[in-house]
Every structure is written in structure tokens, then in C-alpha cells.
Design a protein around this motif. Sequence first.
Motif: not given
Length: 86
Positions: A24-32, A63-67, A73-77
Amino acid sequence: METKTHTPQPDFSSLTAIMKRFNEVPYSQFQTELNDHFDRNYSSAAEKLDPEQQAAALELKRNIMQLANDLFGQADAVEQCKDLLK
């Protein structure tokens, strides 16, 4: 993807909810938001945990943050491959 208004506390109670927010949101927002969720919920509970449980909680967060990083990364590829095929 443009930044969306911060939801006060997104639902991260299940993997399904986490992945829904991821979409739903940009990745940087999701990470935060996900990092804030862990800090808010697990840091406050850490005092009640024994050292082994504290280590397990930190490992779960990592582990969740790495996932999430791997999925992004996969979605970007995939998107880059789609762009090449146009």
C-alpha cells in the motif's frame, strides 16, 4: 509511488497484514512504520523477557525486516525486467 498519509498505527499483527501494508505504501514509509511498530511493541515488553527471549525478539525483528528488504529487491528486479521487455 507517492507517500501516503501516515496511518496512526498500521496493522502489523500478521504476515498478511504486514504484506498488505507493504503493497500500500512506498517502501521507505513501510520500513519506518514497521520499525516503529517493533520499537513500540517489543522494546516496551523487553523488560519482562529473559535474555534468551530478548535475543529471540530482536532476531525476529531482524528476520522480518530482512524479509521485507528481500521482497522489495525481488519486486524491483521484476519491474526492471518488465521495463526491459517493453
